[in-house]
Design a protein around this motif. Structure first.
Motif, PDB file in Angstrom:
ATOM      1  N   LEU A   1      18.190 -23.040  30.013  1.00 49.35           N
ATOM      2  CA  LEU A   1      18.066 -22.808  28.571  1.00 49.35           C
ATOM      3  C   LEU A   1      19.426 -22.469  27.961  1.00 49.35           C
ATOM      4  CD1 LEU A   1      16.177 -22.749  26.188  1.00 49.35           C
ATOM      5  CD2 LEU A   1      15.740 -20.329  26.630  1.00 49.35           C
ATOM      6  N   LYS A   2      20.267 -21.810  28.710  1.00 48.32           N
ATOM      7  CA  LYS A   2      21.610 -21.525  28.210  1.00 48.32           C
ATOM      8  C   LYS A   2      22.338 -22.817  27.851  1.00 48.32           C
ATOM      9  CE  LYS A   2      26.182 -19.833  29.522  1.00 48.32           C
ATOM     10  NZ  LYS A   2      27.006 -19.126  30.529  1.00 48.32           N
ATOM     11  N   GLU A   3      22.311 -23.787  28.747  1.00 45.66           N
ATOM     12  CA  GLU A   3      23.024 -25.032  28.496  1.00 45.66           C
ATOM     13  C   GLU A   3      22.418 -25.799  27.329  1.00 45.66           C
ATOM     14  OE1 GLU A   3      25.868 -25.833  29.840  1.00 45.66           O
ATOM     15  OE2 GLU A   3      25.783 -23.927  30.915  1.00 45.66           O
ATOM     16  N   ALA A   4      21.093 -25.814  27.241  1.00 44.49           N
ATOM     17  CA  ALA A   4      20.442 -26.534  26.141  1.00 44.49           C
ATOM     18  C   ALA A   4      20.759 -25.886  24.800  1.00 44.49           C
ATOM     19  CB  ALA A   4      18.935 -26.582  26.369  1.00 44.49           C
ATOM     20  N   THR A   5      20.638 -24.550  24.722  1.00 47.70           N
ATOM     21  CA  THR A   5      20.892 -23.880  23.446  1.00 47.70           C
ATOM     22  C   THR A   5      22.376 -23.953  23.071  1.00 47.70           C
ATOM     23  OG1 THR A   5      21.010 -21.765  24.657  1.00 47.70           O
ATOM     24  CG2 THR A   5      18.940 -22.303  23.574  1.00 47.70           C
ATOM     25  N   ARG A   6      23.231 -23.973  24.045  1.00 47.80           N
ATOM     26  CA  ARG A   6      24.672 -24.112  23.757  1.00 47.80           C
ATOM     27  C   ARG A   6      24.950 -25.475  23.125  1.00 47.80           C
ATOM     28  NH1 ARG A   6      28.596 -20.780  25.037  1.00 47.80           N
ATOM     29  NH2 ARG A   6      30.749 -21.496  25.227  1.00 47.80           N
ATOM     30  N   ARG A   7      24.250 -26.472  23.598  1.00 45.76           N
ATOM     31  CA  ARG A   7      24.414 -27.817  23.029  1.00 45.76           C
ATOM     32  C   ARG A   7      23.788 -27.898  21.635  1.00 45.76           C
ATOM     33  NH1 ARG A   7      22.486 -30.058  26.996  1.00 45.76           N
ATOM     34  NH2 ARG A   7      20.337 -30.522  26.379  1.00 45.76           N
TER      35      ARG A   7
ATOM     36  N   GLU B   1      37.267 -21.508  16.967  1.00 49.92           N
ATOM     37  CA  GLU B   1      36.647 -20.814  18.086  1.00 49.92           C
ATOM     38  C   GLU B   1      35.193 -21.269  18.230  1.00 49.92           C
ATOM     39  OE1 GLU B   1      36.995 -16.647  17.754  1.00 49.92           O
ATOM     40  OE2 GLU B   1      39.186 -16.614  17.829  1.00 49.92           O
ATOM     41  N   TYR B   2      34.789 -21.409  19.494  1.00 45.84           N
ATOM     42  CA  TYR B   2      33.413 -21.832  19.774  1.00 45.84           C
ATOM     43  C   TYR B   2      32.489 -20.616  19.696  1.00 45.84           C
ATOM     44  CZ  TYR B   2      29.692 -24.605  21.941  1.00 45.84           C
ATOM     45  OH  TYR B   2      28.539 -25.294  22.179  1.00 45.84           O
ATOM     46  N   LYS B   3      31.356 -20.767  19.010  1.00 46.74           N
ATOM     47  CA  LYS B   3      30.411 -19.660  18.864  1.00 46.74           C
ATOM     48  C   LYS B   3      29.016 -20.231  18.644  1.00 46.74           C
ATOM     49  CE  LYS B   3      30.419 -17.354  15.032  1.00 46.74           C
ATOM     50  NZ  LYS B   3      30.846 -16.531  13.859  1.00 46.74           N
ATOM     51  N   MET B   4      28.023 -19.365  18.742  1.00 48.54           N
ATOM     52  CA  MET B   4      26.643 -19.760  18.477  1.00 48.54           C
ATOM     53  C   MET B   4      26.326 -19.501  17.007  1.00 48.54           C
ATOM     54  SD  MET B   4      26.029 -20.759  21.513  1.00 48.54           S
ATOM     55  CE  MET B   4      24.265 -21.138  21.474  1.00 48.54           C
ATOM     56  N   VAL B   5      25.447 -20.300  16.434  1.00 46.66           N
ATOM     57  CA  VAL B   5      25.185 -20.202  15.001  1.00 46.66           C
ATOM     58  C   VAL B   5      24.598 -18.851  14.606  1.00 46.66           C
ATOM     59  CG1 VAL B   5      24.902 -22.679  14.693  1.00 46.66           C
ATOM     60  CG2 VAL B   5      22.907 -21.279  15.273  1.00 46.66           C
ATOM     61  N   TRP B   6      23.969 -18.135  15.543  1.00 42.64           N
ATOM     62  CA  TRP B   6      23.384 -16.841  15.192  1.00 42.64           C
ATOM     63  C   TRP B   6      24.363 -15.687  15.299  1.00 42.64           C
ATOM     64  CZ3 TRP B   6      20.488 -19.833  18.892  1.00 42.64           C
ATOM     65  CH2 TRP B   6      20.961 -19.731  20.208  1.00 42.64           C
ATOM     66  N   GLN B   7      25.570 -15.944  15.779  1.00 45.42           N
ATOM     67  CA  GLN B   7      26.566 -14.870  15.880  1.00 45.42           C
ATOM     68  C   GLN B   7      27.030 -14.442  14.497  1.00 45.42           C
ATOM     69  OE1 GLN B   7      28.837 -16.776  19.560  1.00 45.42           O
ATOM     70  NE2 GLN B   7      29.818 -14.871  18.916  1.00 45.42           N
ATOM     71  N   GLU B   8      27.194 -13.130  14.309  1.00 46.42           N
ATOM     72  CA  GLU B   8      27.694 -12.607  13.055  1.00 46.42           C
ATOM     73  C   GLU B   8      29.178 -12.927  12.910  1.00 46.42           C
ATOM     74  OE1 GLU B   8      25.951 -11.322  10.701  1.00 46.42           O
ATOM     75  OE2 GLU B   8      24.053 -11.262  11.792  1.00 46.42           O
TER      76      GLU B   8
ATOM     77  N   SER C   1      11.066 -30.378  29.786  1.00 42.20           N
ATOM     78  CA  SER C   1      11.158 -31.736  29.257  1.00 42.20           C
ATOM     79  C   SER C   1      12.070 -31.831  28.036  1.00 42.20           C
ATOM     80  CB  SER C   1       9.766 -32.262  28.896  1.00 42.20           C
ATOM     81  OG  SER C   1       9.187 -31.502  27.839  1.00 42.20           O
ATOM     82  N   TRP C   2      12.413 -30.673  27.435  1.00 42.97           N
ATOM     83  CA  TRP C   2      13.282 -30.684  26.256  1.00 42.97           C
ATOM     84  C   TRP C   2      14.760 -30.618  26.607  1.00 42.97           C
ATOM     85  CZ3 TRP C   2      10.698 -25.792  23.720  1.00 42.97           C
ATOM     86  CH2 TRP C   2       9.336 -26.036  23.492  1.00 42.97           C
ATOM     87  N   LEU C   3      15.096 -30.304  27.829  1.00 45.21           N
ATOM     88  CA  LEU C   3      16.440 -29.862  28.161  1.00 45.21           C
ATOM     89  C   LEU C   3      17.510 -30.932  27.969  1.00 45.21           C
ATOM     90  CD1 LEU C   3      15.644 -27.685  31.302  1.00 45.21           C
ATOM     91  CD2 LEU C   3      16.099 -26.932  28.954  1.00 45.21           C
ATOM     92  N   ASN C   4      17.133 -32.188  28.014  1.00 47.62           N
ATOM     93  CA  ASN C   4      18.122 -33.254  27.832  1.00 47.62           C
ATOM     94  C   ASN C   4      18.232 -33.717  26.388  1.00 47.62           C
ATOM     95  OD1 ASN C   4      18.852 -33.359  30.580  1.00 47.62           O
ATOM     96  ND2 ASN C   4      17.088 -34.674  31.039  1.00 47.62           N
ATOM     97  N   ALA C   5      17.448 -33.107  25.495  1.00 46.90           N
ATOM     98  CA  ALA C   5      17.498 -33.501  24.088  1.00 46.90           C
ATOM     99  C   ALA C   5      18.847 -33.124  23.481  1.00 46.90           C
ATOM    100  CB  ALA C   5      16.371 -32.826  23.311  1.00 46.90           C
ATOM    101  N   SER C   6      19.363 -33.980  22.605  1.00 52.26           N
ATOM    102  CA  SER C   6      20.654 -33.710  21.981  1.00 52.26           C
ATOM    103  C   SER C   6      20.566 -32.652  20.899  1.00 52.26           C
ATOM    104  CB  SER C   6      21.226 -35.002  21.392  1.00 52.26           C
ATOM    105  OG  SER C   6      20.326 -35.535  20.418  1.00 52.26           O
TER     106      SER C   6
END
Length: 449
Positions: free
Chosen positions: A425-431, A441-448, A253-258
């Motif tokens: 979950l990949k798509e949701a966390t990427r968003r 460059e695109y990266k995730m906030v937890w990347q060093e 139910s969370w997956l469409n959240a912005s």
């Protein structure tokens, strides 16, 4: 070797169904507890003060006494032994023996009760057996009556507890994700990591994530560690989530959240309900435990740890839901602290509720790229397989289907355990957590950096 108690003490404190204590004694040389370097690694002990609302005022965590799952030494065959600073010894009866957790009464000599010397430290051990065959387990445990077992600060609604070993490269993703969806505090039981875990925790603290680390050097004691955590945090956490660092909870139910919200996880607890019911067909009980099924993910064609994190790199899983993990109401946990790794026995009067896959699931990134997965052959915190190279417990869920007993990458490992492509979950966390850095460059906030 375990050490015998003096015969005089055995005669003065016979075993019975009720409480019993021995008077303080001056122990002979053979009763002296050996210094830490001489302690047997097979029998580590930790001690803590018990629940103040219960008569069972001291809890010992002892490995090796209850050797088989579900087979516990009767409490009447055990006693707690207290070694005081003035070389006197006092014993008290054990009232509960479950797994690696033992409860015993405080001796009624004024030393371990309210109003005593709060600064004293008392070495505690466990006597096993009766008569001349009794032995005292070597101990590194000290009971400090004045210490309050708590994390400090205001009481949090939801905390997370896990046992770790060399998870530095994984921890940041796990903490950042779960903090943003509702976990207030994290408690890590460290099995002796040597991969820079401390520096990762320090950086998280600097960024205002609440992470506590408890040194827990004994391997294969996950159940005892989780029991200890239930007592350690009971004054600081209302609910405790027991999952591993390679496990991520989410609800479809969370997956469409912005964006993520701290209310996401808390919504699974139905906090706004005045009374939680198991089902309409059962008598209403307050819910003390939420059970959540797992999806187990395979290597997903990864050959090394994905730099963007496990949620981004592993996208193919097994079809069937696997054993569940839990979120537990701490005050509902049974006094025995009995647990089966990730769920607890509850006090009478509380019930458990299992979420459907539409309500919530755990993505368990269990079968990772071979270099990461191979580490589990060398050191594993799980309780049921001591050494994967030994042909013991071949049907355990802690073993990998079709892998055998050698840490050799099997043919086709990267494609194994891939029955369902699931990148929700990949798509949701990427968003939620994807950013564009200074180099565009695109990266995730937890990347060093």
């Amino acid at each position: 070797m375990p050490l015998p108690l003096p015969q005089q003490q055995q005669q003065q404190c016979p075993f019975s169904g009720g409480p019993c204590w021995s008077p303080p004694l001056h122990p002979p040389p053979h009763l002296q507890v050996p210094p830490a370097p001489l302690l047997s690694p097979l029998h580590p002990i930790s001690a803590t003060g018990g629940d103040r609302d219960q008569l069972n005022g001291v809890i010992l965590f002892v490995k090796g006494v209850n050797g088989r799952q579900g087979v516990n030494t009767p409490p009447e065959d055990l006693r707690c032994v207290f070694f005081f600073d003035n070389d006197t010894v006092t014993t008290s009866s054990v009232t509960s023996s479950n797994q690696e957790v033992f409860r015993c009464l405080r001796p009624p000599n004024g030393r371990l009760v309210s109003g005593g010397n709060d600064n004293q430290t008392v070495k505690v051990s466990l006597e096993v057996g009766q008569g001349v065959e009794s032995r005292v387990v070597p101990s590194v445990a000290y009971y400090m009556p004045g210490r309050k077992i708590a994390l400090g600060g205001t009481k949090s609604l939801l905390c997370a507890c896990t046992m770790v070993y060399n998870v530095a490269k994984f921890l940041r993703e796990w903490v950042v994700y779960h903090s943003n969806i509702g976990v207030d505090r994290f408690v890590l039981y460290d099995n002796g990591s040597d991969d820079g875990l401390e520096s990762v925790v320090k950086k998280l603290l600097e960024e205002n994530y609440e992470v506590s680390t408890i040194l827990w050097p004994w391997t294969k004691t996950q159940e005892a560690g989780f029991s200890h955590c239930a007592m350690y945090a009971k004054d600081s956490c209302t609910w405790m989530m027991y999952i591993d660092v390679d496990e991520f909870i989410y609800s479809p139910s969370w997956l469409n959240a912005s964006s993520p919200s701290p209310q996401m996880l808390k919504s699974l607890l139905h906090i706004n309900s005045s009374l939680l019911s198991l089902s309409l067909s059962q008598s209403s009980l307050p819910i003390g435990q939420i059970l959540i099924w797992c999806y187990e993910y395979g290597p997903s064609n990864q050959t090394v740890h994905p730099k963007e994190g496990v949620t981004q790199g592993y996208t193919c899983r097994r079809h069937e839901e696997q054993r569940h993990k839990s979120i537990v109401l701490v005050e509902a946990i049974d006094a025995s602290l009995f647990n089966a790794i990730h769920h607890f026995q509850l006090k009478e009067g509380y019930g458990a509720r299992t979420l459907s896959a539409n309500e919530g699931v755990v993505n368990h990134y269990k079968f990772q790229a071979w270099p990461e997965f191979m580490v589990k052959f060398r050191r594993r915190v799980s309780a049921y397989v001591v050494d994967w190279r030994q042909a013991l417990n071949p049907m355990s869920n802690d073993r990998t289907p079709g892998l055998g007993f050698e840490p050799i990458e099997p043919k086709g490992w990267t494609e194994r355990f891939c029955e369902v492509h699931d990148d929700r979950l990949k798509e949701a966390t990427r968003r939620w957590f994807g950013v564009v850095d200074s180099d565009d460059e695109y990266k995730m906030v937890w990347q060093e950096e």
